[in-house]
Design a protein around this motif. Structure first.
Motif, PDB file in Angstrom:
ATOM      1  N   CYS A 104       0.832  -1.217   0.000  1.00  0.00           N
ATOM      2  CA  CYS A 104       0.000   0.000   0.000  1.00  0.00           C
ATOM      3  C   CYS A 104       0.861   1.259   0.000  1.00  0.00           C
ATOM      4  O   CYS A 104       0.569   2.228  -0.710  1.00  0.00           O
ATOM      5  CB  CYS A 104      -0.938  -0.008   1.206  1.00  0.00           C
ATOM      6  SG  CYS A 104      -2.289  -1.207   1.075  1.00  0.00           S
ATOM      7  N   THR A 111      -5.146   5.308  -6.549  1.00  0.00           N
ATOM      8  CA  THR A 111      -5.049   4.113  -5.713  1.00  0.00           C
ATOM      9  C   THR A 111      -4.755   2.861  -6.531  1.00  0.00           C
ATOM     10  O   THR A 111      -4.253   1.869  -5.999  1.00  0.00           O
ATOM     11  CB  THR A 111      -6.365   3.918  -4.925  1.00  0.00           C
ATOM     12  OG1 THR A 111      -6.746   5.163  -4.347  1.00  0.00           O
ATOM     13  CG2 THR A 111      -6.197   2.904  -3.811  1.00  0.00           C
ATOM     14  N   PHE A 123      -9.244   3.024   1.876  1.00  0.00           N
ATOM     15  CA  PHE A 123      -8.675   1.912   2.631  1.00  0.00           C
ATOM     16  C   PHE A 123      -9.138   0.579   2.042  1.00  0.00           C
ATOM     17  O   PHE A 123      -8.334  -0.341   1.829  1.00  0.00           O
ATOM     18  CB  PHE A 123      -9.091   2.022   4.098  1.00  0.00           C
ATOM     19  CG  PHE A 123      -8.559   0.929   4.980  1.00  0.00           C
ATOM     20  CD1 PHE A 123      -7.197   0.799   5.219  1.00  0.00           C
ATOM     21  CD2 PHE A 123      -9.418   0.028   5.581  1.00  0.00           C
ATOM     22  CE1 PHE A 123      -6.704  -0.214   6.033  1.00  0.00           C
ATOM     23  CE2 PHE A 123      -8.939  -0.990   6.394  1.00  0.00           C
ATOM     24  CZ  PHE A 123      -7.584  -1.110   6.623  1.00  0.00           C
TER      25      PHE A 123
END
Length: 556
Positions: free
Chosen positions: A24, A42, A443
């Motif tokens: 991440c 992302t 997330f």
């Protein structure tokens, strides 16, 4: 440092969590890099996961499977909660037309993917990845992968193939979507900034802002009648906050009596106030709202659960506290506080009265910043449970060999859309602050991308640099551009659609934020966001369902 390199054997769960976190971090750094204002965002986590998965130690598969599904649920549920309030309204008027066009993009793409695979002789499992990657739709990948994981006769290699094909086609799809917008702009000689101005002007005409006006009672037929009996006021949506009789300025009540020469402060749209003015008498040059008195106004947030769902009339703030309610702001929409308007959590209510009376009324409404900024976790988990129940429910569709399931992408999304629209059930409120919603969404999708990338990394490079990988890439570009060009040309030539609507529609039909950012950049305006948000929920739902239909058709 030996213990660290042996962690995948000694503590596989700890190793998996550490690998996910590292992916991440690396992926978000890659996603933050931009070329001419466009970056992966992302989605960079996916490619970081592929790199780490290729060069690093194998990660515990059970942990990856859990993280992948959990991240997907978080992602789609928070999207649904945010878009729910405006989703059903978006299906009306122009929204219906735009959603039909977006649906056409989805259907054409779903037909083109298996056709391209048939021509190229691809494995059926790769079709799901090509379709999802070519449309930059992560929930479709999750839905398709989950669908084939429950079917018999699907090998382990096939289970990993959709993620590989997705990773191969995704970057090219971003470029192809942006390229399609540029082609349409060039072919039709579109002046994007000019059309942005035209779009803004057209939308300003459609949305009438509220304004305040002081009116003098000059109609003799109104002498002595109650304010509640004034004809046409409720139908016009006009509220009255102040009333001056003689030299005394008072808060207006439904039971207040009118007399010739009285002054009223009326709030409504310009057209509604014009009609109401003809009933009352005429406009006064004096602005009663700025005349010095002990009457003031305040904006108060509705956070007390006891008042949720009640109408302005049922609250009775005018009778209880000598306070008038004039306006209600919900999201970005400002409305006149007519008696029948029901209050929802988070509404911003403008109330008029003395300072002491306003304090008492504000206490009843709640006005708690803490509540507004608080995430209600009980309804959140209730919603997720309901979404999983709906997603795993077998639905029989005539003509389909197997029941269709909405899956962990579709079920939570539909439930969240409904709950976001309903807002509350009894004392449970489905409210999530915007920042919290974005945080949960990022997330969730980061976890999903990381798990998918780590799982696909071992075989990615061997695939992408092969003849098969090149064929997947070309097939993905075709699946991306053919539907967009067909629908884009039709919308521009036949429907004469403004480029702001068109670019937002095309970006939304591919659920592609980089394309939306690019469209906004070339227009110098955020106007394409309107079209994007209009078609995004239905498009996402259709992508999820179409991926499952493809899975059943290919493997059923």
């Amino acid at each position: 440092m030996r213990w660290l390199f042996e962690l995948h054997q000694t503590q596989p769960i700890a190793h998996a969590i550490g690998a996910l976190a590292f992916v991440c971090v690396l992926g978000m750094f890659l996603g933050s890099l931009k070329f001419r204002g466009v970056g992966l965002g992302t989605a960079g986590v996916l490619f970081a996961g592929i790199i780490v998965g290729h060069f690093g130690q194998p990660v515990d598969h059970a942990t990856l499977d859990f993280v992948k599904e959990f991240g997907l649920v978080l992602f789609v549920f928070t999207i649904g909660l945010q878009l729910g309030p405006g989703f059903f309204a978006a299906l009306r008027e122009k929204g219906l037309k735009m959603n039909l066009l977006a649906a056409a993009v989805v259907v054409i793409g779903a037909i083109a993917a298996p056709l391209a695979a048939k021509l190229g002789g691809f494995d059926p499992a790769a079709v799901l990845g090509i379709y999802s990657g070519a449309t930059t739709n992560t929930p479709a990948l999750g839905a398709g992968t989950q669908a084939i994981s429950t079917m018999e006769g699907v090998s382990a290699d096939q289970l990993g193939m959709p993620a590989l094909a997705y990773a191969v086609t995704y970057p090219a799809a971003i470029v192809a979507i942006i390229g399609t917008l540029l082609v349409l702009k060039q072919v039709f000689s579109i002046n994007a900034p000019k059309e942005a101005d035209e779009f803004a002007a057209a939308n300003r005409r459609q949305v009438d802002p509220l304004e305040r006006r002081t009116l003098e009672v000059g109609n003799p037929n109104l002498e002595g009648i109650r304010l509640a009996e004034v004809p046409g006021r409720l139908e016009a949506g006009v509220t009255i906050s102040r009333l001056r009789h003689g030299s005394e300025t008072l808060i207006a009540h439904e039971e207040s009596s009118l007399h010739l020469g009285d002054l009223l402060v009326a709030v409504g749209t310009p057209g509604a106030l014009d009609r109401f003015e003809r009933v009352i008498g005429h406009r006064s040059e004096e602005d009663l709202a700025v005349v010095e008195s002990n009457i003031t106004f305040r904006r108060v947030a509705v956070t007390d659960r006891a008042v949720l769902g009640k109408t302005v009339s049922q609250l009775g703030l005018d009778k209880r506290f000598d306070v008038a309610v004039t306006r209600v702001t919900r999201a970005d929409l400002e409305m006149s506080a007519i008696p029948g308007l029901r209050l929802q959590f988070g509404d911003q209510v403008q109330i008029v009265g003395s300072a002491a009376d306003l304090d008492r009324a504000a206490k009843v409404l709640g006005n708690s910043l803490k509540e507004l900024n608080e995430t209600h976790f009980i309804p959140l988990f209730i919603g997720i449970v309901m979404g999983i129940a709906l997603g795993t429910l077998p639905i029989m569709v005539p003509g389909m060999p197997q029941p269709v399931k909405l899956g962990l992408a579709g079920g939570p999304l539909i439930v969240a859309l409904i709950l976001g629209r309903v807002g509350r059930i009894r004392r449970q409120v489905w409210h999530m602050p915007v920042n919290t919603n974005l945080a949960f969404r990022e997330f969730g999708i980061a976890l999903f991308f990381a798990a998918v990338g780590l799982g696909a990394g071992a075989k990615f490079f061997a695939t992408v640099f092969s003849a098969t990988g090149l064929q997947w890439l070309l097939a993905g570009i075709a699946v991306t551009m053919v539907p967009l060009l067909l629908v884009g040309v039709f919308a521009r030539v036949v429907l004469k659609m403004n480029f702001m609507d068109l670019s937002g529609l095309l970006a939304g039909s591919m659920t592609d934020p980089p394309a939306l950012a690019f469209a906004s950049n070339i227009a110098g305006s955020d106007a394409p966001t309107v079209g994007y948000a209009t078609v995004y929920p239905l498009t996402t739902l259709m992508r999820i369902l179409s991926a499952q239909v493809l899975a059943i058709a290919l493997f059923g």
